[in-house]
Design a protein around this motif. Structure first.
Motif, short mmCIF file in Angstrom:
data_model
loop_
_atom_site.label_atom_id
_atom_site.label_comp_id
_atom_site.label_asym_id
_atom_site.label_seq_id
_atom_site.Cartn_x
_atom_site.Cartn_y
_atom_site.Cartn_z
N VAL A 36 0.90 -1.44 0.00
CA VAL A 36 0.04 -0.03 0.13
C VAL A 36 0.95 1.12 -0.06
O VAL A 36 0.61 2.16 -0.75
CB VAL A 36 -0.88 0.01 1.21
N ALA A 37 1.92 1.09 0.69
CA ALA A 37 2.77 2.24 0.87
C ALA A 37 3.56 2.74 -0.54
O ALA A 37 4.15 3.86 -0.57
CB ALA A 37 3.80 2.30 2.21
N LEU A 38 3.61 1.54 -1.29
CA LEU A 38 4.32 1.97 -2.56
C LEU A 38 3.62 2.48 -3.67
O LEU A 38 4.40 2.82 -4.53
CB LEU A 38 4.96 0.53 -2.98
N ARG A 39 2.18 2.64 -3.44
CA ARG A 39 1.62 3.11 -4.58
C ARG A 39 1.63 4.69 -4.90
O ARG A 39 1.96 5.24 -3.65
CB ARG A 39 -0.18 2.98 -4.19
N LYS A 40 1.68 5.10 -5.95
CA LYS A 40 2.17 6.56 -6.40
C LYS A 40 0.81 7.38 -6.13
O LYS A 40 -0.40 6.58 -6.20
CB LYS A 40 2.50 6.52 -7.63
N GLY A 41 1.08 8.46 -5.72
CA GLY A 41 0.00 9.54 -5.44
C GLY A 41 -0.48 10.09 -6.59
O GLY A 41 -0.01 9.87 -7.78
N TYR A 42 -1.86 10.70 -6.42
CA TYR A 42 -2.52 11.09 -7.49
C TYR A 42 -2.33 12.72 -7.59
O TYR A 42 -1.89 13.36 -6.54
CB TYR A 42 -4.10 10.68 -7.58
N PRO A 43 -2.36 13.41 -8.92
CA PRO A 43 -2.10 14.74 -8.87
C PRO A 43 -3.15 15.63 -7.65
O PRO A 43 -4.28 14.90 -7.86
CB PRO A 43 -2.38 15.14 -10.35
N ALA A 44 -2.65 16.64 -7.42
CA ALA A 44 -3.52 17.32 -6.52
C ALA A 44 -4.77 17.82 -7.16
O ALA A 44 -5.97 17.83 -6.41
CB ALA A 44 -2.86 18.56 -5.75
N ALA A 45 -4.81 18.27 -8.26
CA ALA A 45 -5.97 18.44 -8.92
C ALA A 45 -7.01 17.35 -9.04
O ALA A 45 -8.31 17.70 -9.11
CB ALA A 45 -5.74 19.02 -10.52
#
Length: 516
Positions: A272-281
Motif C-alpha cells: 500500500v505504501a508503494l502506490r504512487k499518489g494522484y495529482p492534487a488537481a
C-alpha cells in the motif's frame, strides 16, 4: 444507606425500561415489514444492473478471484491483490450458488444493502428519529450506494453491514451503563468487536471504526462501575475478538511456509505504501464530486448538530463519523466509493432531521433520484460490449491463455479462460499508479506474457488511468507487428479493442458477433 443506594438504581432501571418502551414504539416499521419495504426499494433501485458483468472494475476482480479460489487458486500467490482474504471468501461462497456468479453476487449484495439500511433505520430511531425518519434515512442510504459506485458488490456494500451492526450495539451503551449492567456491556462489546473484526477482514480501513467502538465500550464500562481488573480483561477480550478473523488468515498463510506468508504480508500490508499518489488537481476534483453528492447529508448533519438536547447516543454516532472520516482519508486516493462507509453514520445522523420536517425526506430523496437518473439510468451499461469481447476470446483462445492488458478482468471469467499472469487485475501492469507497487517488474512480466504468444489480447484505445509508458510501449509494438484488430466495442468514453494473433484464422463466436 441501603435506601440511598436503591434510589439511583431504581431511577436507572426506570430509565432503562422507558427507553425500551420508546424503542418499541417503532413497532412493525422497525421489524420485518420495514425490512421488506427496504428490500423492495433496494431491488427497485439496483435492478437495472442485475446481470451486468462490468458495473465496476473492482467487484469484477473479486468475483474472478473468488471463482478461481474454488479451483485451487490462492490469493496473493496465484492471483495478486491487496484486499483481505475475507472479501474474496464472500465471493467464493457466492460462487457456489447457481449460475455464473454475476447475478448471484448482485442479489446477495442487494440483500446486504437492505439489511444495512434496516440497521440504519434502527440506529436512527435510537437517536430519536421517528419511524418515518428512520425509514427515509435507510432508503436514502440504499439510493446513495448507487450514486457512489456501490451499485453492485463493492467491498463496503458488504462490510457496512458488519460496521452498522457494531454501531447499533454501541448505541446501547448509555442505557446499559445507566443500569450498571457491566456483564451486558462486556457481552455487547464482544459482539461489536467481532463484527468489526469481520469488517476488517473484508477491508482493512474499518480498523479505525473498530477501535472507536472498542474505546467507547471501555468508557461506558468504567461509567457503569466496572473495576480496573474487569476493564483490562474486557479490553483484552475485545481486542482478541476484533483481531480473530484476520488472525485466522495470518495463521493459515504462516502454516503454508515462508514464501507464501511473505507474499501475503507484502500484498496486504507493505504494498500500500508503494502506490504512487494522484495529482492534487485530480484529488480535489474527486473530493468536490463526492462532496456535491453528499450535500443533503451534510445539510442534515449541520441541522442535527444544532438540535437540542444532545444525547449520549448522538455523541457516540458523531465520534463514529469522525472515525469513519479518518478511515476515508487513510489511503488518500479519494475515489467516490471510498465514501461509502461514511454513508452509514451520515444516514443515521440524518434520520432525526428527516423525521422532524415533513418536506425533508422528499427533498433528500428527490435530490438523490435526480442524480440517480443522470448518473445511473441514462448512461449505457456497456454490458453487451463485455459479453461480445468475451465471446471472441472464448472462440479464439485455442486452449491457450488470452491476455487482458487493459479493460475488464471479468472477461477471463466470462470467456472461461485461463489467466497468463498472477497480476490479472489490468491496472497492475498497465497503469502508472501501480508502477513499482506490486512487487513485480512490470516490464519483465509483460515481456514474459508476450513471449508466451497469447492468441488474443484485449486492451483499450484510451486508458482508465494514465498508462505505464514502459509496458504500454511493449504492448503497442507487439500489437503492431504480431496481431491484428478484430473487434472494437464501446466502453465508457473509450473502446475495448480485441486483437488476434496474425497466424490464427478468425473464428466466429457462437452468437454471431459481426467483426469490423
Amino acid at each position: 444507606m441501603t435506601g440511598a443506594r436503591a434510589a439511583p438504581m431504581s431511577r436507572a432501571m426506570q430509565a432503562w425500561s422507558e427507553a425500551r418502551g420508546r424503542s418499541g414504539t417503532a413497532g412493525r416499521w422497525g421489524g420485518w415489514l420495514g425490512f421488506a419495504l427496504l428490500l423492495g426499494w433496494a431491488v427497485l433501485i439496483r435492478a437495472r444492473d442485475f446481470g451486468n458483468p462490468i458495473i465496476h472494475v473492482d467487484e469484477q476482480y473479486y468475483l474472478l478471484v473468488g471463482d478461481r479460489m474454488l479451483h485451487g487458486a490462492l490469493p496473493y500467490v496465484d492471483l495478486w491483490d491487496r484486499k483481505p482474504v475475507g472479501l474474496f471468501a464472500i465471493f467464493a461462497a457466492i460462487r457456489l450458488l447457481p449460475g455464473d456468479g454475476i447475478l448471484a453476487y448482485q442479489l446477495v449484495a442487494t440483500l446486504f444493502a437492505a439489511a444495512t439500511a434496516w440497521l440504519v433505520a434502527r440506529g436512527g430511531m435510537k437517536l430519536g428519529a421517528t419511524p418515518l425518519g428512520g425509514l427515509a434515512a435507510a432508503a436514502a442510504y440504499i439510493l446513495w450506494l448507487s450514486l457512489l459506485s456501490g451499485r453492485g458488490g463493492q467491498s463496503p456494500v458488504f462490510y457496512n453491514l458488519f460496521t452498522a451492526g457494531a454501531a447499533v450495539l454501541t448505541l446501547r451503551l448509555p442505557q446499559l451503563a445507566a443500569a450498571q449492567a457491566t456483564g451486558a456491556i462486556v457481552a455487547n462489546g464482544a459482539a461489536a468487536c467481532l463484527l468489526a473484526g469481520l469488517a476488517i477482514q473484508t477491508k482493512y480501513t474499518p480498523v479505525v471504526e473498530g477501535a472507536f467502538f472498542g474505546l467507547a465500550h471501555l468508557w461506558y464500562l468504567r461509567r457503569a462501575g466496572g473495576s480496573i481488573g474487569l476493564i483490562v480483561a474486557a479490553a483484552v477480550l475485545w481486542a482478541l475478538l476484533g483481531l480473530l478473523p484476520t488472525g485466522i488468515v495470518v495463521g493459515d498463510y504462516w502454516r503454508r511456509g515462508p514464501a507464501v506468508f511473505d507474499a501475503f504480508w507484502f500484498s496486504n500490508f507493505a504494498s500500500v505504501a508503494l502506490r504512487k499518489g494522484y495529482p492534487a488537481a485530480k484529488i480535489a476534483a474527486r473530493l468536490a464530486g463526492t462532496t456535491a453528492q453528499l450535500l443533503p447529508f451534510i445539510a442534515c448533519a449541520v441541522l442535527a448538530a444544532r438540535m437540542r438536547p444532545g444525547s449520549a447516543e448522538r455523541r457516540i454516532v458523531w465520534g463514529w463519523l469522525a472515525a469513519a472520516l479518518v478511515a476515508f482519508a487513510m489511503i488518500g486516493a479519494f475515489f467516490d466509493h471510498y465514501a461509502l462507509p461514511l454513508m452509514v453514520p451520515l444516514a443515521m445522523i440524518a434520520a432525526p432531521v428527516l423525521g422532524r420536517w415533513r418536506a425533508a425526506p422528499f427533498a433528500v430523496i428527490g435530490y438523490g433520484l435526480i442524480l440517480f437518473v443522470a448518473r445511473v439510468m441514462l448512461p449505457p451499461t456497456d454490458a453487451a460490449s463485455a459479453r461480445a469481447v468475451a465471446q471472441v476470446m472464448a472462440a479464439n483462445d485455442r486452449g491457450e491463455c488470452p491476455y487482458v492488458f487493459a479493460g475488464d478482468a471479468i472477461l477471463y471469467h466470462l470467456a472461461r479462460a485461463c489467466i497468463p499472469t498472477r497480476y490479472a487485475f489490468p491496472s497492475t501492469l498497465a497503469y502508472e499508479s501501480e508502477r513499482g507497487a506490486s512487487g513485480a517488474d512490470e516490464v519483465a512480466e509483460v515481456r514474459r506474457i508476450l513471449a508466451g504468444r497469447p492468441p488474443v489480447i484485449v486492451t483499450m484505445d484510451e486508458p482508465m488511468a494514465p498508462w505505464n509508458p514502459a509496458t504500454q510501449g511493449l504492448m503497442t509494438q507487439a500489437l503492431a507487428t504480431r496481431y491484428r484488430r478484430v473487434l472494437s466495442v464501446p466502453r465508457e468514453n473509450a473502446h475495448l479493442l480485441v486483437y488476434l494473433r496474425r497466424d490464427l484464422p478468425l473464428r466466429i463466436a457462437p452468437s454471431g458477433v459481426v467483426y469490423p
